[in-house]
Enzyme design. Structure first.
Site, short mmCIF file in Angstrom:
data_model
loop_
_atom_site.label_atom_id
_atom_site.label_comp_id
_atom_site.label_asym_id
_atom_site.label_seq_id
_atom_site.Cartn_x
_atom_site.Cartn_y
_atom_site.Cartn_z
N ASP A 9 0.81 -1.23 0.00
CA ASP A 9 0.00 0.00 0.00
C ASP A 9 0.84 1.27 0.00
O ASP A 9 0.44 2.31 0.54
CB ASP A 9 -0.97 0.02 1.21
CG ASP A 9 -1.85 -1.21 1.23
OD1 ASP A 9 -2.24 -1.66 0.14
OD2 ASP A 9 -2.15 -1.71 2.32
N LYS A 14 -0.59 4.04 -8.25
CA LYS A 14 -0.46 5.39 -8.80
C LYS A 14 0.86 5.51 -9.59
O LYS A 14 0.88 6.07 -10.69
CB LYS A 14 -0.47 6.42 -7.68
CG LYS A 14 -0.14 7.80 -8.22
CD LYS A 14 0.14 8.86 -7.18
CE LYS A 14 1.03 9.92 -7.81
NZ LYS A 14 1.07 11.17 -7.08
N GLN A 219 1.89 -6.23 -3.11
CA GLN A 219 2.38 -6.31 -1.72
C GLN A 219 3.68 -5.50 -1.55
O GLN A 219 3.82 -4.47 -2.19
CB GLN A 219 2.56 -7.78 -1.28
CG GLN A 219 1.25 -8.54 -1.17
CD GLN A 219 0.67 -8.98 -2.51
OE1 GLN A 219 1.35 -9.59 -3.31
NE2 GLN A 219 -0.58 -8.68 -2.76
N GLY A 297 -11.09 -3.50 3.33
CA GLY A 297 -11.74 -2.43 4.08
C GLY A 297 -11.26 -2.33 5.52
O GLY A 297 -11.85 -1.62 6.33
#
Ligand code: GDP
Ligand code: IMO
Ligand code: MG
Length: 423
Positions: A9, A14, A219, A297
């Site tokens: 993350d 992007k 990852q 989430g």
């Protein structure tokens, strides 16, 4: 090549999308739909799980390499979701050697986690670990098996032989029928067939023709099965070497290895995390950084930047560059602590300890760097950044062992400061 330098993350989606317009191929080489890569294009936000982020660049060929594990139902729903939004996905190539995440792999993932109780890994529950386990145990199902019913049936039988014993006798679950699995998998075959290709051949020919190929890791380095915080890891090799095995491209063909590095640290799931914060600062990083998992989430655990980890990522991946993301999130802190070393049982340690016990005992040694309060989201060049933000970046670069060649100051494609060109 572009990969995560921390626990995932970091903003790989992007970064990949940003380069997607200037490369010919974008290749996922490991992992599966445990990944959640967010790409913001104008006012549109896309969450990609299995597909390479290059799929959003019209000129680029997206490739799912042999090292990836593919859940066919997720693949097809991700494709149709993009098609409904007007994205052309027809160029996608999928390796016939990639392994299939079957419904029983997903069941085993969930059941195993439940039985681990408080020792659980906190997996994404997508069947990743059990599918890689089947691959290593040589009872995996590959994409190409969907095109030979008799082989598929034999392989599903072999895989379920032992699993059904475990499911019914150990976990008290109903056994899974071979025919039902075969039927479901065959139901996906025709829709996937147009994409299936010899991706190793395609990619190596492309490289011979001087095309630009970008490998996109899922990852991150610390989630690597060999180099991460085992056993709190994923079951593949997100580190640089994984691209060679997971795409069938030799190491001599890879010229740049870009580590995506968040200006602070986050982690999802269980496992050690020395700079984790449990106070208002951690809450603030989570809120300002929008640190909530794209796949499950779950709230992400948040903490300060850890230079020991960044140095480790430089070493195990042979990084040539860093892309520092989310610098804008740190705006507003008077002082920003950065972990420069650990204290382990009273001793100062500069490098990541190989011992799991030592890492669990590691306490961060912080250095405070002066913060800034000016909005940096419109900055286009390094010189546009406030002096203290420049100094923060320079300090991180010095501690981390590779040049910072780009800085993210917002989620959008153009909210990026490019320092050295990646191409
Ligand atoms: P990935 O898994 O590495 O692709 O990262 P994720 O997409 O899971 O998480 C990164 C999040 O940060 C996403 O919501 C991105 O849109 C966002 N993001 C990426 N770069 C930046 C940045 O420089 N600044 C800010 N504010 N957000 C960013
Ligand atoms: P991206 O590509 C963050 C974590 C899970 C869990 C561990 C094992 O978006 O950076 P798994 O389902 O892979 O067996 O779970 O790995 N994990 C991730 N954490 N980002 C990811 O992907 C992740 N993929 C898996 O939370 O701790
Ligand atoms: Mg993610």
């Amino acid at each position: 090549m572009l990969l995560g330098a921390q626990w995932g993350d970091e903003g790989k989606g992007k970064a990949t999308d940003l380069l997607g317009g200037s490369v010919d191929y974008v290749v996922r080489y490991q992992g599966g739909n445990n990944a959640g890569h967010t790409v913001v294009v104008g006012d549109q936000k896309y969450a990609l799980h299995l597909l390479p982020s290059g799929i959003l660049s019209p000129t680029c060929v997206p490739v799912i390499g042999n090292g990836v594990v593919v859940d066919p139902s997720v693949l097809l729903s991700e494709l149709s979701g993009l098609n409904e939004r007007g994205v052309d996905t027809s160029k996608l190539l999928i390796s016939g050697n990639a392994h299939i995440i079957t419904p029983y792999n997903v069941t085993v993932d969930k059941v195993t986690e439940r039985f681990l109780g408080k020792r659980k890994i906190g997996t994404t529950g997508r069947g990743i670990g059990p599918t890689y386990a089947d691959k290593i145990n040589r009872v995996g199902i590959r994409v190409q098996d969907l095109y030979d019913e008799s082989i598929l049936t034999q392989k599903v039988e072999a895989a379920l032989d032992v699993k059904n014993q475990i499911l019914s006798k150990l976990y008290n679950r109903r056994a899974i029928g071979v025919d039902q699995v075969v039927e479901e998998l065959l139901g996906y075959a025709a829709q996937i067939e147009p994409y299936v290709a010899d991706t190793v051949l395609v990619l190596n020919q492309a490289l011979e023709d001087d095309k630009v190929v970008l490998f996109e890791g899922g990852q991150g380095t610390l989630l690597d099965i060999d180099h991460g915080t085992y056993p709190f890891v994923t079951s593949s090799n997100p580190t640089a070497g994984g691209a060679c095995t997971g795409a069938g491209v030799g190491p001599t063909k890879i010229s740049r290895v870009i580590g995506i590095l968040k200006a602070y640290t986050t982690r999802v799931g269980a496992g050690p995390f020395p700079t984790e914060l449990f106070d208002a600062d951690g809450e603030a990083l989570r809120r300002i950084g929008g640190e909530r998992g794209v796949t499950t989430g779950r709230d992400r655990r948040c903490g300060w930047f850890d230079a020991v980890i960044a140095r480790y990522a430089t070493r195990v991946n042979g990084l040539t560059d860093f892309f520092l993301t989310k610098l804008d999130v740190l705006t507003g802190w008077e002082q920003i602590p950065v972990c420069v070393a650990y204290e382990i049982d009273g001793k100062r340690v500069e490098e990541l300890p190989y011992s799991q016990t030592d890492f669990h005992h590691a306490k961060p040694v912080y250095e405070n760097l002066p913060g800034w309060s000016e909005d940096i989201t419109k900055a286009k060049s390094f010189a546009d950044l406030p002096k203290n933000a420049q100094n923060y970046v320079k300090a991180l670069e010095e501690m981390s062992g590779a040049p910072i060649s780009a800085i993210g100051v917002g989620p959008g494609r153009d909210e990026t400061i490019e320092i050295n060109s990646f191409l």
